[in-house]
Design a protein around this motif. Structure first.
Motif, short mmCIF file in Angstrom:
data_model
loop_
_atom_site.label_atom_id
_atom_site.label_comp_id
_atom_site.label_asym_id
_atom_site.label_seq_id
_atom_site.Cartn_x
_atom_site.Cartn_y
_atom_site.Cartn_z
N SER A 112 41.37 45.50 40.25
CA SER A 112 42.13 44.43 40.89
C SER A 112 42.39 43.32 39.90
N LEU A 113 43.53 42.69 40.03
CA LEU A 113 43.85 41.48 39.26
C LEU A 113 43.65 40.29 40.18
N LEU A 114 42.80 39.37 39.78
CA LEU A 114 42.49 38.17 40.57
C LEU A 114 43.19 36.98 39.94
N LEU A 115 44.16 36.42 40.67
CA LEU A 115 45.00 35.36 40.13
C LEU A 115 45.09 34.21 41.14
N PRO A 116 44.38 33.11 40.90
CA PRO A 116 44.48 31.95 41.80
C PRO A 116 45.63 31.02 41.39
N VAL A 117 46.25 30.40 42.39
CA VAL A 117 47.30 29.41 42.13
C VAL A 117 47.02 28.18 43.01
N TYR A 118 47.47 27.02 42.52
CA TYR A 118 47.36 25.81 43.34
C TYR A 118 48.60 24.96 43.13
N GLY A 119 48.69 23.86 43.88
CA GLY A 119 49.93 23.10 43.99
C GLY A 119 50.53 22.58 42.70
N ASP A 148 35.98 38.42 47.14
CA ASP A 148 35.65 39.05 48.41
C ASP A 148 36.82 39.89 48.93
N ALA A 149 38.04 39.52 48.55
CA ALA A 149 39.23 40.22 49.02
C ALA A 149 39.61 41.40 48.13
N CYS A 150 39.02 41.52 46.95
CA CYS A 150 39.37 42.60 46.02
C CYS A 150 38.88 43.95 46.56
N SER A 151 39.72 44.95 46.45
CA SER A 151 39.39 46.29 46.94
C SER A 151 38.56 47.08 45.94
N ASN A 152 38.56 46.66 44.68
CA ASN A 152 37.91 47.44 43.63
C ASN A 152 36.74 46.68 43.02
N ASP A 153 35.79 47.43 42.48
CA ASP A 153 34.64 46.80 41.84
C ASP A 153 35.04 46.17 40.51
#
Length: 284
Positions: free
Chosen positions: A11-18, A90-95
């Motif tokens: 999974s690629l975890l990419l946060p964004v904010y305002g 917590d939302a990622c489907s992969n380890d």
């Protein structure tokens, strides 16, 4: 690398904010998904708080053109990076999870090379970075991280041994170390120290596989009373956990603490000289 590596889901975890720039975000997404030699199996995009219409529109654009499924996780009130990454993990489907920031650029073979090391048994692997300001074709610096578990552990007693936007890790190993905890701008350092201390198998690829955007306020954010308080909290936590000795604690508070109070111009000069010296030490 064999084609088998392409079958390792991650999974690629990419946060964004305002305050993220829509165009920078679109390039970060495209470079980490559509132009990778081995793309992620999914993208977990965490919207940390309310977003302006321009950024929301950019998200719509990249989702429609994405070569892989995109899962959007929305947090109504911005809670900061540590919270966004915790929710996202917590939302990622992969380890296996790869990190990415919304204003950086992944080079095309980044994930292919990291997956090769992960498949060899690592719990986390980071990479080097090129630094740029506005024009990605003009490199203004290079960060070369320590290589090998012993060198990384020794380096971590004084510096963060990983470039956070470059890491790929196993979610299981992150959670086993306690996950992300908020400590100023140093939640990554604290997590990585705990992972090393708990026996996680870690290494770095020295080659730059991410282009890191150095914003105008980068050096200002590293200073001030608030960051000194965060530094104090981090160093106390490192000492309490047994990761550092009393002597290392005293050294870190003295050197790293004073760094928070020097003028921004001096801080920038010191930081650039340290980056340059470390690069020469590791390439000589």
């Amino acid at each position: 690398m064999s084609r088998e590596g392409e079958n390792t889901p991650f999974s690629l975890l990419l946060p964004v904010y305002g305050k993220d720039n829509p165009e920078h975000f679109k390039r970060a997404f495209t470079s980490s998904v559509n132009t990778q030699t081995v793309p992620p199996s999914e993208v977990v995009l965490v919207e940390d708080g309310q977003l302006p219409a321009s950024l929301a529109s950019a998200i719509t654009d990249v989702v429609s053109s994405s070569k892989v499924p995109v899962r959007i996780v929305r947090i109504s009130d911005r809670g900061g990076l540590a919270n966004a990454l915790t929710v996202g993990l917590d939302a990622c489907s992969n380890d296996v999870v790869a990190r990415m920031d919304a204003d950086d650029i992944s080079l095309p073979d980044r994930f292919e090379r990291q997956l090769e090391r992960m498949r060899a048994g690592l719990d986390m692997v980071g990479t080097g970075m090129f630094e740029f300001a506005d024009d990605s074709s003009i490199v203004i610096g290079r960060r070369t991280p320590p290589i090998g578990s012993e060198a990384i552990a020794a380096y971590a007693r004084f510096h963060d041994p990983f470039n956070h936007p470059t890491v790929m890790y196993r979610r299981e190993a992150v959670l086993a170390a306690g996950g992300y905890e908020e400590i100023g701008l140093m939640e990554d350092y604290w997590l990585f120290a705990r992972m090393i201390h708990s026996g996680a198998r870690v290494d770095n690829i020295p080659d730059p596989l991410v282009m890191y955007r150095v914003g105008a306020g980068a050096y200002a954010r590293r200073g001030g009373v608030k960051q000194f308080q965060a530094e104090w909290s981090l160093q106390r936590a490192l000492r309490r956990s047994g990761f550092t000795s009393r002597l290392q604690f005293a050294r870190n508070i003295t050197v790293r603490g004073l760094y928070r109070f020097v003028p921004v111009a001096v801080r920038k000069t010191l930081y650039r000289s340290i980056i340059h010296r470390n690069f020469l030490d590791r390439t000589s």
